[in-house]
Design a protein around this motif. Structure first.
Motif, PDB file in Angstrom:
ATOM      1  N   ILE A  61       0.870  -1.296   0.209  1.00  0.00           N
ATOM      2  CA  ILE A  61      -0.062   0.037  -0.109  1.00  0.00           C
ATOM      3  C   ILE A  61       0.866   1.014   0.152  1.00  0.00           C
ATOM      4  CG2 ILE A  61      -1.934   1.329   0.916  1.00  0.00           C
ATOM      5  CD1 ILE A  61      -2.546  -1.470   2.739  1.00  0.00           C
ATOM      6  N   HIS A  62       0.945   1.921  -1.168  1.00  0.00           N
ATOM      7  CA  HIS A  62       1.889   3.060  -1.320  1.00  0.00           C
ATOM      8  C   HIS A  62       1.073   4.299  -1.100  1.00  0.00           C
ATOM      9  CE1 HIS A  62       5.287   5.488  -2.490  1.00  0.00           C
ATOM     10  NE2 HIS A  62       4.881   5.434  -3.672  1.00  0.00           N
ATOM     11  N   LYS A 124       0.533   1.070 -13.619  1.00  0.00           N
ATOM     12  CA  LYS A 124      -0.179   0.515 -14.438  1.00  0.00           C
ATOM     13  C   LYS A 124       0.853  -0.410 -15.437  1.00  0.00           C
ATOM     14  CE  LYS A 124      -3.781   3.766 -14.934  1.00  0.00           C
ATOM     15  NZ  LYS A 124      -4.314   4.872 -15.702  1.00  0.00           N
ATOM     16  N   ASP A 125       2.126   0.307 -15.733  1.00  0.00           N
ATOM     17  CA  ASP A 125       2.813  -0.396 -16.751  1.00  0.00           C
ATOM     18  C   ASP A 125       3.698  -1.535 -15.870  1.00  0.00           C
ATOM     19  OD1 ASP A 125       1.968   1.360 -18.643  1.00  0.00           O
ATOM     20  OD2 ASP A 125       3.918   2.820 -18.546  1.00  0.00           O
ATOM     21  N   THR A 126       4.127  -1.460 -14.636  1.00  0.00           N
ATOM     22  CA  THR A 126       4.732  -2.432 -14.103  1.00  0.00           C
ATOM     23  C   THR A 126       4.480  -3.457 -13.146  1.00  0.00           C
ATOM     24  OG1 THR A 126       5.498  -0.617 -12.311  1.00  0.00           O
ATOM     25  CG2 THR A 126       6.836  -0.618 -14.208  1.00  0.00           C
ATOM     26  N   CYS A 127       2.998  -3.181 -12.769  1.00  0.00           N
ATOM     27  CA  CYS A 127       2.272  -4.133 -11.763  1.00  0.00           C
ATOM     28  C   CYS A 127       1.287  -4.889 -12.853  1.00  0.00           C
ATOM     29  CB  CYS A 127       1.723  -3.336 -10.471  1.00  0.00           C
ATOM     30  SG  CYS A 127       2.798  -2.592  -9.431  1.00  0.00           S
ATOM     31  N   ASP A 128       1.187  -6.179 -12.501  1.00  0.00           N
ATOM     32  CA  ASP A 128       0.285  -7.035 -13.074  1.00  0.00           C
ATOM     33  C   ASP A 128      -0.982  -6.886 -12.310  1.00  0.00           C
ATOM     34  OD1 ASP A 128       1.931  -8.170 -14.751  1.00  0.00           O
ATOM     35  OD2 ASP A 128       2.851  -9.529 -13.575  1.00  0.00           O
ATOM     36  N   SER A 129      -0.989  -6.951 -10.970  1.00  0.00           N
ATOM     37  CA  SER A 129      -2.210  -6.807 -10.058  1.00  0.00           C
ATOM     38  C   SER A 129      -1.992  -5.467  -9.427  1.00  0.00           C
ATOM     39  CB  SER A 129      -2.301  -7.986  -9.344  1.00  0.00           C
ATOM     40  OG  SER A 129      -3.490  -7.882  -8.328  1.00  0.00           O
ATOM     41  N   TYR A 130      -3.060  -4.565  -9.461  1.00  0.00           N
ATOM     42  CA  TYR A 130      -3.068  -3.296  -9.081  1.00  0.00           C
ATOM     43  C   TYR A 130      -4.425  -2.548  -8.833  1.00  0.00           C
ATOM     44  CZ  TYR A 130      -3.942  -1.053 -13.401  1.00  0.00           C
ATOM     45  OH  TYR A 130      -4.517  -0.861 -14.551  1.00  0.00           O
ATOM     46  N   THR A 131      -4.592  -1.745  -7.852  1.00  0.00           N
ATOM     47  CA  THR A 131      -5.639  -0.814  -7.647  1.00  0.00           C
ATOM     48  C   THR A 131      -5.112   0.433  -7.415  1.00  0.00           C
ATOM     49  OG1 THR A 131      -6.795  -2.638  -6.559  1.00  0.00           O
ATOM     50  CG2 THR A 131      -7.926  -0.718  -6.558  1.00  0.00           C
ATOM     51  N   ILE A 132      -5.659   1.507  -8.203  1.00  0.00           N
ATOM     52  CA  ILE A 132      -5.161   3.084  -7.966  1.00  0.00           C
ATOM     53  C   ILE A 132      -6.430   3.476  -7.339  1.00  0.00           C
ATOM     54  CG2 ILE A 132      -4.943   5.086  -9.167  1.00  0.00           C
ATOM     55  CD1 ILE A 132      -3.287   3.367 -11.382  1.00  0.00           C
ATOM     56  N   GLN A 172     -11.240   7.853   6.229  1.00  0.00           N
ATOM     57  CA  GLN A 172      -9.856   6.973   6.214  1.00  0.00           C
ATOM     58  C   GLN A 172     -10.447   5.550   6.550  1.00  0.00           C
ATOM     59  OE1 GLN A 172      -7.652   8.284   9.641  1.00  0.00           O
ATOM     60  NE2 GLN A 172      -6.284   9.785   8.135  1.00  0.00           N
ATOM     61  N   LYS A 173     -11.454   5.357   7.483  1.00  0.00           N
ATOM     62  CA  LYS A 173     -12.019   4.107   7.553  1.00  0.00           C
ATOM     63  C   LYS A 173     -12.533   3.200   6.505  1.00  0.00           C
ATOM     64  CE  LYS A 173     -15.674   1.630  10.403  1.00  0.00           C
ATOM     65  NZ  LYS A 173     -16.671   1.314   9.051  1.00  0.00           N
ATOM     66  N   ASP A 174     -13.252   4.227   5.572  1.00  0.00           N
ATOM     67  CA  ASP A 174     -14.023   3.707   4.412  1.00  0.00           C
ATOM     68  C   ASP A 174     -12.530   3.287   3.375  1.00  0.00           C
ATOM     69  OD1 ASP A 174     -16.383   3.956   5.406  1.00  0.00           O
ATOM     70  OD2 ASP A 174     -16.521   5.749   4.375  1.00  0.00           O
ATOM     71  N   ILE A 179      -9.641  -0.962   0.577  1.00  0.00           N
ATOM     72  CA  ILE A 179      -8.472  -1.750   0.130  1.00  0.00           C
ATOM     73  C   ILE A 179      -8.761  -3.275   0.685  1.00  0.00           C
ATOM     74  CG2 ILE A 179      -5.996  -1.930   0.956  1.00  0.00           C
ATOM     75  CD1 ILE A 179      -5.927   1.266   1.467  1.00  0.00           C
ATOM     76  N   ASN A 180      -9.180  -3.448   1.610  1.00  0.00           N
ATOM     77  CA  ASN A 180      -9.368  -4.866   2.205  1.00  0.00           C
ATOM     78  C   ASN A 180     -10.133  -5.582   0.999  1.00  0.00           C
ATOM     79  OD1 ASN A 180      -9.463  -7.274   3.651  1.00  0.00           O
ATOM     80  ND2 ASN A 180     -10.410  -6.068   5.635  1.00  0.00           N
ATOM     81  N   LEU A 181     -11.408  -5.027   0.329  1.00  0.00           N
ATOM     82  CA  LEU A 181     -12.220  -5.362  -0.366  1.00  0.00           C
ATOM     83  C   LEU A 181     -11.280  -5.721  -1.836  1.00  0.00           C
ATOM     84  CD1 LEU A 181     -15.661  -4.843  -1.291  1.00  0.00           C
ATOM     85  CD2 LEU A 181     -14.052  -4.581  -2.920  1.00  0.00           C
ATOM     86  N   CYS A 182     -10.469  -4.727  -2.210  1.00  0.00           N
ATOM     87  CA  CYS A 182      -9.864  -4.927  -3.486  1.00  0.00           C
ATOM     88  C   CYS A 182      -8.892  -6.033  -3.416  1.00  0.00           C
ATOM     89  CB  CYS A 182      -9.197  -3.516  -3.587  1.00  0.00           C
ATOM     90  SG  CYS A 182     -10.279  -2.168  -4.285  1.00  0.00           S
ATOM     91  N   TYR A 183      -7.944  -6.221  -2.277  1.00  0.00           N
ATOM     92  CA  TYR A 183      -7.144  -7.234  -2.066  1.00  0.00           C
ATOM     93  C   TYR A 183      -7.946  -8.444  -2.073  1.00  0.00           C
ATOM     94  CZ  TYR A 183      -3.560 -10.171  -0.423  1.00  0.00           C
ATOM     95  OH  TYR A 183      -2.664 -11.388  -0.173  1.00  0.00           O
ATOM     96  N   ASN A 184      -8.812  -8.839  -1.191  1.00  0.00           N
ATOM     97  CA  ASN A 184      -9.446 -10.081  -1.263  1.00  0.00           C
ATOM     98  C   ASN A 184     -10.184 -10.425  -2.418  1.00  0.00           C
ATOM     99  OD1 ASN A 184      -8.979 -10.991   1.625  1.00  0.00           O
ATOM    100  ND2 ASN A 184      -9.865  -9.229   2.318  1.00  0.00           N
ATOM    101  N   ASN A 185     -10.679  -9.429  -3.232  1.00  0.00           N
ATOM    102  CA  ASN A 185     -11.348  -9.721  -4.362  1.00  0.00           C
ATOM    103  C   ASN A 185     -10.647  -9.533  -5.642  1.00  0.00           C
ATOM    104  OD1 ASN A 185     -14.322 -10.457  -3.518  1.00  0.00           O
ATOM    105  ND2 ASN A 185     -13.615  -8.751  -2.406  1.00  0.00           N
TER     106      ASN A 185
END
Length: 255
Positions: A61-62, A124-132, A172-174, A179-185
């Motif tokens: 998480i950056h 986008k160019d260097t990560c296969d799995s990402y969420t921005i 912040q909580k949302d 992030i939790n949802l994006c990683y798990n799914n």
């Protein structure tokens, strides 16, 4: 598309290797507490600290960025915002979360807007799995002081912003739960993390019966369509007033 899966909570990360940047304050500090057993690295010495991580990174998480308005040493500014992002991506995390900003939609150009867009392209160019994730103004227990809090907590507070300045607020909580949802799914793509409306500082002052001394500079947050995010994360489907109410309610328990 309906909401994906179930938000499993931070306990689902207990056995995973999670790296978070920018944990000294703000959203990064909040996420460090939210995701149990996560590790963090410093902005100043990231190359050396990355080399000391032996296990594969399950989730990165950056949050870290250099948001300086005035730049004195440009190569350091580029290093802190772009080279840092590139080196993190080259460590090949299983999933990369990049915290960008809704400021990429602002009409005026700025170094901050440009570096956020360039960093997004690096991801986008260097990560296969990402969420921005592109959040608007963020409220929460680890937030930096902002005009909203100064208005609500004080009276006759002197501000640099005008009463016609517009903002959109999120929690912040949302963001942590998203992030939790994006990683798990394994959610991949770019998501506008904004509430349903924009409001003025003047309307905030009137609602809370405060009399700040407004300045001249007008901050203009544009309206941004959040439907793509709402489709998978219903919790963002609310107004900025709803967000402020929830933020103030959470503060009551801290006092």
């Amino acid at each position: 598309m309906k909401m994906l899966g179930t938000i499993l909570g931070n306990l689902s990360f207990m056995s995973n290797n999670i790296l978070i940047t920018g944990t000294s304050s703000g959203l990064g500090k909040y996420l460090k507490g939210y995701f149990n057993n996560s590790i963090s690295i410093s902005h100043a010495n990231y190359s050396e600290e990355l080399r000391q991580i032996n296990n594969p990174i399950d989730l990165l998480i950056h949050c870290a960025c250099d948001a300086s308005h005035e730049i004195n040493i440009y190569h350091e500014y580029i290093r802190n915002n772009l080279f840092y992002t590139l080196e993190l991506c080259q460590n090949k995390p299983k999933h990369m979360i990049y915290i960008s900003s809704a400021a990429v939609h602002f009409e005026e150009n700025s170094n901050y807007k440009l570096t956020k867009l360039l960093a997004e392209n690096i991801v986008k160019d260097t990560c296969d799995s990402y969420t921005i994730i592109r959040p608007s103004a963020i409220l929460g227990p680890e937030m930096r002081p902002n005009s909203l809090v100064r208005i609500i907590d004080g009276n006759n507070t002197k501000l640099t912003l005008s009463e016609m300045s517009t903002f959109n607020y999120v929690l912040q909580k949302d963001i942590a739960e998203f992030i939790n949802l994006c990683y798990n799914n394994k959610v991949i793509g770019t998501y506008e993390f904004v509430s349903n409306d924009i409001i003025t500082l003047g309307s905030i002052a009137r609602k809370f019966r405060k009399n700040p001394i407004f300045g001249e500079w007008k901050h203009k947050a544009p309206f941004i369509n959040n439907q793509k995010t709402v489709d998978i994360f219903e919790s963002i489907n609310k107004s900025s007033w709803d967000v402020i109410d929830q933020f103030l309610e959470s503060r009551k328990g801290k006092k």
